[in-house]
Each structure stands twice: as C-alpha cells, then as structure tokens.
Write an enzyme that holds these catalytic residues in place. Structure first.
Site, short mmCIF file in Angstrom:
data_model
loop_
_atom_site.label_atom_id
_atom_site.label_comp_id
_atom_site.label_asym_id
_atom_site.label_seq_id
_atom_site.Cartn_x
_atom_site.Cartn_y
_atom_site.Cartn_z
N ARG A 161 0.84 -1.20 0.00
CA ARG A 161 0.00 0.00 0.00
C ARG A 161 0.87 1.25 0.00
NH1 ARG A 161 -4.16 0.46 4.47
NH2 ARG A 161 -4.95 2.11 3.10
N CYS A 210 -0.57 6.52 8.96
CA CYS A 210 -0.92 5.23 8.35
C CYS A 210 -2.04 5.51 7.36
CB CYS A 210 -1.34 4.22 9.44
SG CYS A 210 -2.67 4.81 10.52
#
Length: 281
Positions: free
Chosen positions: A178, A237
């Site tokens: 990601r 994040c």
C-alpha cells in the site's frame, strides 16, 4: 507505567475495583465484526469500545476515515464506558494490538497515563488458559478529565509545509504494498506522502503476536531513522489507527516523543492538490 502488560500481570490484577478492561477488536472491512466477536466471548468484565462509534470523531469526507474525536466528547464517552480519572485501563484486541493501541494513545492524549495494552492480546490470554464470558459487561459511569497534551499531533497543512521545510520525518505504518501504491484496497488513491519512510506496524511483533523485546525494537527503529531522534518523526498510516501501534512500539523501545498525523493517508489523498509518491523511497 509500562505501555504493555503481560497476561500473567493482568491475572494478578483481576478483581481490583479500579481496573477497567476494554475490548477493542475491529475489522476495517467488516465494522461489526468486533462487536459480534465480543458477544461470542471476551475477557471477564471487559467492556467494548468500537473504533468508529467510540474512538473516532465525525467524518466530513475530507478529514480521513477515523478522525480524532473532540476531546470533551471522547472523555464523556469513555466515562460512560466506566473509565474515570482513577481507572487503570487495560486495552486488548485480537490482531496484535493496533486497535488497542488507538485507545492507549487516545487516553494518554487526554492526559490519562494509567493505561496499558495487553501484550499478545486475546490469543495470549486464551493460550494461558484465561477464562472468557459472553454476557455483556456494564460499569458505572465515571468522570474522565480531558487534559489534552499539547504538541502530540500535526495537521495536514503542517505535513504539507514540511515537504519543503523537512523539519520532521513522516513514517508510514501501512503494509509495504500500500505504501508503494500497489494493491490499494481501502482508499481511492494509491501511494504515499512524498518523503515518508515505511515501517509496517506488524514488524513490531513477534510470530505469536506479542511485541518484540525493547532492545530489538530500539535497534530496528534506530536503523530506520538513521540517527534521527524519535521526537523529529510524525507517525501516520491509512487513518491514524495503526500509526498508534508504531507510537506504542517506540514507547516500548524507549524512544518516546513522536507525534501523530491523525488524518493520515485517507485525509492526505482526499485532495488532488496534495502530491503523491509511489514506489519505495
């Protein structure tokens, strides 16, 4: 107080009036999974805190998937769950601690230091033969103060300005794929904040889901930061949740002082005006 508590230490605390156990289990892809798991079985006396309903604020569409709650509202909600100024809170989940770490960080942000994460979470409890119960637990409401700690968070404008100023280093807790912009499954834009380093939160854990020893964590984080002080880092994040796991790991490692970017990638990528990097920095 150590940020972590072992199953053995928790067993020794069972039955003490001021200890509040909080089940923080969650599944980002199935928001009801944690509540359903709690109903099937949880630590005796534990109350349930839902990531979306209890540990996050209102979403506007541009402030991320799990924005920080307004402090007074958060304190009031946690007080309703039975957490007061004199409570010793132990948070746990079943996934290595990211959701428990969110509650740990939120309470400390409110100025409540008597909070720990159960090392190894529910699997460690069950492996040690700890008992479970399925009936929902309720505790008397308590008064929890909101003594917000200044300087613990940075906003999106500060992160954007830092692209030119380079006053701090951003560390991204998402999985390497990601971060690199490959296989994005949650947010509409793939990639990462330019200049951010990558420290997948699961690297903080041993194979059994417990945290690595403090010395090992310290060595790994110091290698990543290449001599930079943890005070000069900002953790992020996807939505400000697993970043708290990295903040917890830094505390375990004896490297406190890092800040949180709560909006994280889900806020950052909500505007096409903010640059996106792909690949590995």
């Amino acid at each position: 107080m150590s940020p972590l508590i072992s199953v053995t230490e928790l067993l020794a605390l069972q039955g003490r009036a001021k200890v509040v156990l909080v089940d923080c289990r969650h599944d980002l892809m199935n928001p009801q999974a944690g509540r359903e798991a709690y109903a099937l079985g949880h630590l005796p006396g534990a109350v349930f805190a839902h990531l979306d309903a209890d540990l996050s604020g209102s979403k506007t569409g541009s402030n991320g998937r799990h924005p920080l709650p307004e402090p007074a509202a958060l304190a009031a909600r946690l007080g309703q769950l039975g957490i007061g100024d004199d409570s010793h809170v132990v948070a746990y989940d079943a996934h290595g601690g990211p959701y428990a770490a969110r509650l740990w960080w939120l309470l400390r942000w409110l100025g409540h230091d008597a909070v720990q994460v159960l090392d190894g979470g529910l699997p460690a409890w069950q492996a040690a033969g700890g008992s479970m119960e399925s009936s929902a637990s309720t505790l008397p409401a308590q008064q929890l103060s909101a003594r917000v700690q200044d300087g613990w968070i940075v906003d999106v404008d500060t992160v954007l300005a830092n692209l030119d100023r380079a006053e701090f280093t951003v560390v991204d807790a998402r999985a390497p794929g990601r971060y690199a912009g490959e296989g994005e499954t949650i947010d509409p834009v793939a990639g990462h904040i330019p200049g951010a380093l990558n420290r997948f939160f699961q690297l903080n854990l041993q194979a059994d889901g417990s945290f690595k020893p403090a010395g090992e964590l310290r060595a790994e984080w110091q290698a990543l930061l290449a001599g930079q002080d943890a005070h000069d880092t900002v953790q992020q994040c996807g939505s400000g949740v697993t970043a708290c796991h990295n903040l917890l790991a830094l505390e375990v490692a004896g490297l406190p002082g890092a800040r949180l970017y709560p909006g994280s990638w889900s806020e950052w990528c909500s505007s096409p005006d903010r640059p996106v990097a792909v690949g590995v920095e």
